[in-house]
Design a protein around this motif. Structure first.
Motif, PDB file in Angstrom:
ATOM      1  N   SER A 157       0.851  -1.185   0.000  1.00 14.50           N
ATOM      2  CA  SER A 157       0.000   0.000   0.000  1.00 14.50           C
ATOM      3  C   SER A 157       0.888   1.236   0.000  1.00 14.50           C
ATOM      4  N   TYR A 158       0.273   2.390  -0.301  1.00 13.57           N
ATOM      5  CA  TYR A 158       1.057   3.627  -0.330  1.00 13.57           C
ATOM      6  C   TYR A 158       0.185   4.805   0.091  1.00 13.57           C
ATOM      7  N   PRO A 159       0.809   5.854   0.617  1.00 19.08           N
ATOM      8  CA  PRO A 159       0.042   6.980   1.147  1.00 19.08           C
ATOM      9  C   PRO A 159      -0.590   7.832   0.056  1.00 19.08           C
ATOM     10  N   THR A 160      -1.676   8.479   0.420  1.00 16.29           N
ATOM     11  CA  THR A 160      -2.376   9.344  -0.532  1.00 16.29           C
ATOM     12  C   THR A 160      -1.490  10.518  -0.959  1.00 16.29           C
ATOM     13  N   GLU A 161      -0.769  11.084  -0.006  1.00 13.57           N
ATOM     14  CA  GLU A 161       0.109  12.220  -0.299  1.00 13.57           C
ATOM     15  C   GLU A 161       1.562  11.750  -0.374  1.00 13.57           C
ATOM     16  N   ARG A 162       2.287  12.302  -1.300  1.00 17.07           N
ATOM     17  CA  ARG A 162       3.692  11.934  -1.488  1.00 17.07           C
ATOM     18  C   ARG A 162       4.504  12.225  -0.233  1.00 17.07           C
ATOM     19  N   LEU A 163       5.382  11.281   0.122  1.00 19.54           N
ATOM     20  CA  LEU A 163       6.302  11.471   1.233  1.00 19.54           C
ATOM     21  C   LEU A 163       7.675  11.879   0.700  1.00 19.54           C
ATOM     22  N   PRO A 164       8.479  12.583   1.494  1.00 24.37           N
ATOM     23  CA  PRO A 164       9.745  13.120   0.990  1.00 24.37           C
ATOM     24  C   PRO A 164      10.739  12.080   0.463  1.00 24.37           C
ATOM     25  N   TYR A 165      10.654  10.844   0.930  1.00 27.66           N
ATOM     26  CA  TYR A 165      11.625   9.835   0.482  1.00 27.66           C
ATOM     27  C   TYR A 165      11.370   9.338  -0.933  1.00 27.66           C
ATOM     28  N   GLU A 166      10.182   9.566  -1.473  1.00 25.22           N
ATOM     29  CA  GLU A 166       9.813   8.988  -2.762  1.00 25.22           C
ATOM     30  C   GLU A 166      10.623   9.619  -3.895  1.00 25.22           C
ATOM     31  N   LEU A 167      11.295   8.775  -4.660  1.00 27.60           N
ATOM     32  CA  LEU A 167      12.122   9.273  -5.755  1.00 27.60           C
ATOM     33  C   LEU A 167      11.306   9.580  -7.002  1.00 27.60           C
ATOM     34  N   HIS A 168      10.166   8.914  -7.149  1.00 29.72           N
ATOM     35  CA  HIS A 168       9.386   9.063  -8.380  1.00 29.72           C
ATOM     36  C   HIS A 168       7.918   9.340  -8.057  1.00 29.72           C
ATOM     37  N   GLY A 169       7.689  10.190  -7.082  1.00 33.66           N
ATOM     38  CA  GLY A 169       6.333  10.410  -6.608  1.00 33.66           C
ATOM     39  C   GLY A 169       5.586  11.544  -7.269  1.00 33.66           C
ATOM     40  N   GLU A 170       6.140  12.096  -8.352  1.00 32.99           N
ATOM     41  CA  GLU A 170       5.493  13.258  -8.968  1.00 32.99           C
ATOM     42  C   GLU A 170       4.355  12.873  -9.902  1.00 32.99           C
ATOM     43  N   GLY A 171       4.226  11.587 -10.237  1.00 38.31           N
ATOM     44  CA  GLY A 171       3.209  11.146 -11.181  1.00 38.31           C
ATOM     45  C   GLY A 171       1.873  10.847 -10.526  1.00 38.31           C
ATOM     46  N   PRO A 172       0.976  10.196 -11.270  1.00 34.74           N
ATOM     47  CA  PRO A 172      -0.359   9.870 -10.762  1.00 34.74           C
ATOM     48  C   PRO A 172      -0.307   8.962  -9.532  1.00 34.74           C
ATOM     49  N   ARG A 173      -1.329   9.096  -8.679  1.00 33.35           N
ATOM     50  CA  ARG A 173      -1.470   8.251  -7.485  1.00 33.35           C
ATOM     51  C   ARG A 173      -2.871   7.635  -7.508  1.00 33.35           C
ATOM     52  N   PRO A 174      -3.096   6.658  -8.375  1.00 36.61           N
ATOM     53  CA  PRO A 174      -4.426   6.079  -8.539  1.00 36.61           C
ATOM     54  C   PRO A 174      -4.799   5.187  -7.362  1.00 36.61           C
ATOM     55  N   PRO A 175      -6.065   4.820  -7.238  1.00 34.15           N
ATOM     56  CA  PRO A 175      -6.456   3.909  -6.169  1.00 34.15           C
ATOM     57  C   PRO A 175      -5.660   2.615  -6.142  1.00 34.15           C
ATOM     58  N   VAL A 176      -5.347   2.088  -7.319  1.00 34.46           N
ATOM     59  CA  VAL A 176      -4.522   0.887  -7.406  1.00 34.46           C
ATOM     60  C   VAL A 176      -3.435   1.121  -8.448  1.00 34.46           C
ATOM     61  N   CYS A 177      -2.187   0.981  -8.019  1.00 32.69           N
ATOM     62  CA  CYS A 177      -1.036   1.070  -8.915  1.00 32.69           C
ATOM     63  C   CYS A 177      -0.516  -0.340  -9.149  1.00 32.69           C
ATOM     64  N   LEU A 178      -0.327  -0.704 -10.396  1.00 33.81           N
ATOM     65  CA  LEU A 178       0.209  -2.016 -10.751  1.00 33.81           C
ATOM     66  C   LEU A 178       1.655  -1.848 -11.184  1.00 33.81           C
ATOM     67  N   GLY A 179       2.558  -2.467 -10.426  1.00 33.54           N
ATOM     68  CA  GLY A 179       3.973  -2.420 -10.751  1.00 33.54           C
ATOM     69  C   GLY A 179       4.352  -3.618 -11.596  1.00 33.54           C
ATOM     70  N   THR A 180       5.107  -3.371 -12.646  1.00 31.12           N
ATOM     71  CA  THR A 180       5.383  -4.423 -13.618  1.00 31.12           C
ATOM     72  C   THR A 180       6.876  -4.574 -13.877  1.00 31.12           C
ATOM     73  N   ASP A 181       7.208  -5.699 -14.502  1.00 25.50           N
ATOM     74  CA  ASP A 181       8.567  -5.978 -14.951  1.00 25.50           C
ATOM     75  C   ASP A 181       8.483  -6.442 -16.400  1.00 25.50           C
ATOM     76  N   ALA A 182       9.372  -5.935 -17.254  1.00 26.19           N
ATOM     77  CA  ALA A 182       9.306  -6.239 -18.681  1.00 26.19           C
ATOM     78  C   ALA A 182       9.421  -7.728 -18.965  1.00 26.19           C
ATOM     79  N   PHE A 183      10.176  -8.436 -18.144  1.00 29.88           N
ATOM     80  CA  PHE A 183      10.388  -9.871 -18.365  1.00 29.88           C
ATOM     81  C   PHE A 183       9.337 -10.712 -17.654  1.00 29.88           C
ATOM     82  N   HIS A 184       8.976 -10.329 -16.433  1.00 31.23           N
ATOM     83  CA  HIS A 184       8.186 -11.223 -15.578  1.00 31.23           C
ATOM     84  C   HIS A 184       6.694 -10.881 -15.496  1.00 31.23           C
TER      85      HIS A 184
END
Length: 265
Positions: A157-184
Motif C-alpha cells: 500500500s502507499y500513502p495518498t500524499e507523497r512522502l519526501p523519500y519517494e524518488l518518483h512520486g510526482e506522477g499519478p497516485r491512482p487507487p490501485v497502482c500495478l507495478g510491472t517488470d518487462a520480463f516477468h
C-alpha cells in the motif's frame, strides 16, 4: 548468525496453486536488539512506523486467500521493514540508497536520521535479509515443482500524499497502482489485475511505484516465474497514517481473490 525463529511465515495454499501472495511490509514489530540501533525516540519511531508500514495488507491477503477458489500460498514478513527491507537490492544496485533506504534503512520517510552515521548493515543483512531471500526462493521453487509455474503477487500500500523519500512520486497516485517488470509481467497477468480491481477505481501503471519482486535466483532468466506488484492507495481502505481499516478492506480482499482465481487456472 541466524534468527532463533524465522522472521517470516510461509502459509500453505492449495497443493497445485501457482500463486504466492507476498506481503513484505505489513508488520510493525522490531526486535529489541534492532531497536537499540535506531536513534528515534519511541514517539518518533511510532510516527515513522505509521508512515512506512503497509498497514493491514496481511489482512487483505488473508481475506483473499479465504475467498479464492484455489487457496494461494502466502509469504508474510513478520518484522517491520525498518529491520530490513527484503525487497531492496543488498548492494550498490539499489537506487533507494540515494535516500538512505537500501536493504537496511538509515534515513526516515522524511529524510531524517534513523540510524547513526557509519552504521554497519551487514549483521542485519546476514541475520534477516539472506534467510528471507533463501526462503522466498525455496517457496518459488516449490511452486515450480508442484504447478509448473509460479505467480508472485506482491501486496503493498502507499500513502495518498507523497512522502519526501519517494524518488518518483510526482506522477499519478491512482487507487490501485500495478507495478510491472518487462520480463516477468506478461500481458495476461496485467489484464487480469485490471479487471479484478476495476471495482475499486482507476488502476494505474508503475506510478508512483514501479517494478515487482522476483527472487534473484530467477530474475530475468526464468519465464515460468511471473510477477506483479499491487500497490493500494491507503485512503481506499484505512485512515492515514497508521489508522484502522474500514469497509474498503473487504472489497480489496474480494478483488484480490478475483485476481488469484483468474491466474490460478
Amino acid at each position: 548468525m541466524t534468527p532463533a525463529a524465522p522472521s517470516f511465515s510461509v502459509l500453505p495454499g492449495a497443493s497445485d496453486s501457482p500463486v504466492i501472495l507476498h506481503v513484505p511490509h505489513s508488520a510493525r514489530e522490531i526486535p529489541p536488539r534492532v531497536r537499540a540501533g535506531i536513534v528515534l525516540d519511541d514517539g518518533a519511531l511510532g510516527r515513522e512506523l505509521d508512515h512506512i508500514t503497509d498497514a493491514h495488507t496481511a489482512e487483505i491477503a488473508e481475506a483473499a486467500a479465504e475467498r479464492a477458489a484455489a487457496r494461494p500460498w502466502r509469504f508474510v514478513n513478520r518484522l517491520s521493514r525498518l529491520v530490513v527491507d527484503p525487497e531492496r537490492f543488498p548492494d550498490e544496485r539499489e537506487e533507494m540508497l540515494a535516500v538512505g533506504m537500501g536493504a537496511v534503512y538509515t534515513r526516515t520517510t522524511h529524510r531524517e536520521a534513523l540510524r547513526p552515521d557509519g552504521f554497519d548493515p551487514e549483521p542485519l543483512i546476514a541475520r534477516y535479509f539472506r534467510p528471507y531471500a533463501r526462503a522466498m526462493s525455496d517457496a518459488v521453487a516449490e511452486r515450480l515443482a508442484a504447478a509448473g509455474r509460479a505467480v508472485i503477487i506482491d501486496v503493498h500500500s502507499y500513502p495518498t500524499e507523497r512522502l519526501p523519500y519517494e524518488l518518483h512520486g510526482e506522477g499519478p497516485r491512482p487507487p490501485v497502482c500495478l507495478g510491472t517488470d518487462a520480463f516477468h509481467t506478461p500481458p495476461e497477468l496485467l489484464a487480469a489485475a485490471r479487471e479484478a480491481f476495476a471495482g475499486i477505481g482507476e488502476t494505474g501503471l508503475d506510478s508512483p511505484f514501479a517494478g515487482t519482486y522476483v527472487p534473484l535466483a530467477y530474475y530475468g532468466t526464468e519465464p515460468r516465474v511471473s510477477a506483479l506488484m499491487v500497490e493500494i492507495r491507503r485512503d481506499t481502505y484505512m485512515s492515514e497514517p497508521g489508522g484502522t481499516a474500514g469497509a474498503g478492506l473487504d472489497r480489496l480482499g474480494s478483488a484480490l481473490a478475483g485476481l488469484v482465481d483468474a491466474v490460478s487456472g
